[in-house]
Design an enzyme around this catalytic site. Structure first.
Site, mmCIF file in Angstrom:
data_model
loop_
_atom_site.group_PDB
_atom_site.id
_atom_site.type_symbol
_atom_site.label_atom_id
_atom_site.label_comp_id
_atom_site.label_asym_id
_atom_site.label_seq_id
_atom_site.Cartn_x
_atom_site.Cartn_y
_atom_site.Cartn_z
ATOM 1 N N TYR A 7 12.745 7.678 -0.323
ATOM 2 C CA TYR A 7 13.303 8.903 0.508
ATOM 3 C C TYR A 7 14.824 9.218 0.568
ATOM 4 C CZ TYR A 7 9.222 6.948 3.738
ATOM 5 O OH TYR A 7 8.043 7.254 4.128
ATOM 6 N N LYS A 55 2.282 -1.937 -5.585
ATOM 7 C CA LYS A 55 1.761 -0.583 -6.452
ATOM 8 C C LYS A 55 1.842 -1.098 -7.693
ATOM 9 C CE LYS A 55 -2.254 1.695 -6.665
ATOM 10 N NZ LYS A 55 -3.726 1.723 -6.516
ATOM 11 N N ASP A 86 -3.277 -0.213 -1.208
ATOM 12 C CA ASP A 86 -4.111 0.297 -0.497
ATOM 13 C C ASP A 86 -5.233 -0.837 -0.550
ATOM 14 O OD1 ASP A 86 -4.071 -0.516 -3.500
ATOM 15 O OD2 ASP A 86 -5.526 1.061 -4.316
ATOM 16 N N ASP A 126 6.766 1.599 5.269
ATOM 17 C CA ASP A 126 6.794 2.844 6.672
ATOM 18 C C ASP A 126 5.094 3.214 7.125
ATOM 19 O OD1 ASP A 126 7.336 5.162 8.769
ATOM 20 O OD2 ASP A 126 8.037 6.435 6.666
ATOM 21 N N ASP A 138 3.470 1.197 10.761
ATOM 22 C CA ASP A 138 2.071 2.463 11.267
ATOM 23 C C ASP A 138 0.775 2.172 11.388
ATOM 24 O OD1 ASP A 138 4.203 3.683 12.045
ATOM 25 O OD2 ASP A 138 4.042 5.694 11.701
#
Length: 381
Positions: free
Chosen positions: A146, A196, A228, A252, A256
């Site tokens: 970001y 990751k 994942d 993020d 959610d």
């Protein structure tokens, strides 16, 4: 002159349902202040789409400065379809990036607890998996994709190219991982670091630093999860998790996803913290995790629980009013136990339960009444 403690809270009502849920939370804070003998001085500032319409920028410098001078910030929501053009040079979300960067807010805390009566009906997960869910996601806020260099799409159709870079420094990783370790120490002493590392160089650095730091916290159990597999386990075994710490993009997405465990995004709070201490606690920005919900804006339909619980976090972490925060959380649970519901959770209840489906204002009224009646903390039903 009163000898009661006095605190300054900057509010950013924002867009869509933001003004409604912030107004509801303010009333609950005022009720808590009356019960626990402290005073609040409020200020209000424009950010997001509202500021773009009024001033041509997502947030003005003077509003950033005023927010930084307060003890804490309470924010409603930013954005909406009116300002959704991704090619626009000024966008609502820039207000959040500006506040995080200018005020040093690098750690986002998203607690996920489950009120079983609500979640059993409203969450897309089997009820038996939700028992005991009490997790906290710590997301790094000011680095990663970001904030990395980007190249917008260019070239002819069929040959266009764009790029985003994912930078992280050791210092950025260490400070947010330390927040995760310290919070785990106050809870069930289990920290899960999410990365990751099988693909990304920044994730391999992240994992290396977590391993280097674990020796400072011998009382905390440390585990690593690839993002994942973590996404899968959050649904299959959500009660196993205690504190998760991860980088910006992963946090993020995962926060959610975890939000659905509570049955509605309207149920959950968040805090964004930095290193700056005030006279009373840690300076921070507090907001619900939901968006601006423009389809119901101005209709008194929004669920204010996430904002009310964000205000409880604000009182605990930034004002040092832990007892008041506990009382607000207990009042929310008591209101839900009594059958009060907003539209998004209208069907969430036991078959024998008489539910009262109400709007934003009436739900906040019920929480204020429960707070005044002295609701006490307990395990959500």
């Amino acid at each position: 002159m009163s000898d009661r403690p006095q605190y300054r809270i900057a509010t950013i009502p924002g867009d869509g349902v933001g003004p409604e849920v912030v107004a509801a939370a303010r009333r609950v804070v005022e009720a808590a202040a009356a019960r626990f003998a402290f005073d609040v001085v409020w200020s209000e500032h424009a950010a997001g789409g509202t500021a773009i319409d009024a001033y041509g920028v997502a947030i003005r410098d003077e509003d950033v400065a005023a927010c930084g001078a307060a003890d804490a910030i309470l924010l409603g929501a930013c954005g909406g379809p009116k300002w959704d053009n991704p090619k626009a040079t000024v966008r609502p979300e820039q207000a959040l990036f500006t506040l995080r960067g200018a005020l040093g807010l690098f750690a986002n805390l998203r607690p996920v607890t489950v009120h079983l009566t609500i979640a059993a009906s409203a969450a897309p997960v089997r009820p038996e998996l939700l028992r005991g869910v009490d997790l906290l996601i710590v997301r790094e806020l000011t680095g990663g994709l970001y904030f990395g260099a980007r190249e917008e799409a260019s070239g002819d159709p069929g040959a266009r190219h764009a790029s985003d870079t994912l930078p992280y420094s050791e210092a950025e990783i260490r400070r947010v991982v330390r927040v995760g370790f310290e919070l785990a120490r106050t809870r069930r002493k289990r920290l899960t670091s999410v990365d990751k590392a099988n693909v990304l160089a920044t994730s391999r650095l992240w994992r290396t630093i977590v391993e280097e730091m674990r020796g400072e916290y011998p009382d905390v159990e440390v585990g690593h999860q690839l993002v994942d597999s973590c996404a899968m386990l959050l649904i299959r075994q959500p009660a196993w998790f205690d504190v998760l710490v991860t980088e910006n993009l992963f946090g993020d997405i995962l926060s959610d996803e975890a939000g659905v465990l509570a049955g509605s995004l309207g149920m959950l709070p968040s805090a964004s913290l930095g290193e700056r201490r005030t006279d009373h606690g840690t300076f921070g920005l507090y907001e619900p995790i939901h968006g601006s919900a423009p389809d119901i804006a101005g209709q008194d339909k929004a669920n204010p629980i996430g904002t009310i619980l964000s205000a409880a976090m604000l009182m605990r972490l930034s004002l040092g009013q832990a007892e008041a925060a506990d009382a607000v959380e207990a009042a929310v649970n008591a209101t839900l136990d009594a059958g009060w519901r907003t539209g998004d959770i209208a069907a969430a209840g036991r078959p024998d339960e008489r539910l009262q489906v109400v709007g934003t204002t009436a739900f906040a009224d019920a929480v204020v009444d429960a707070l005044a009646a002295g609701a006490t903390a307990g395990v959500p039903a």
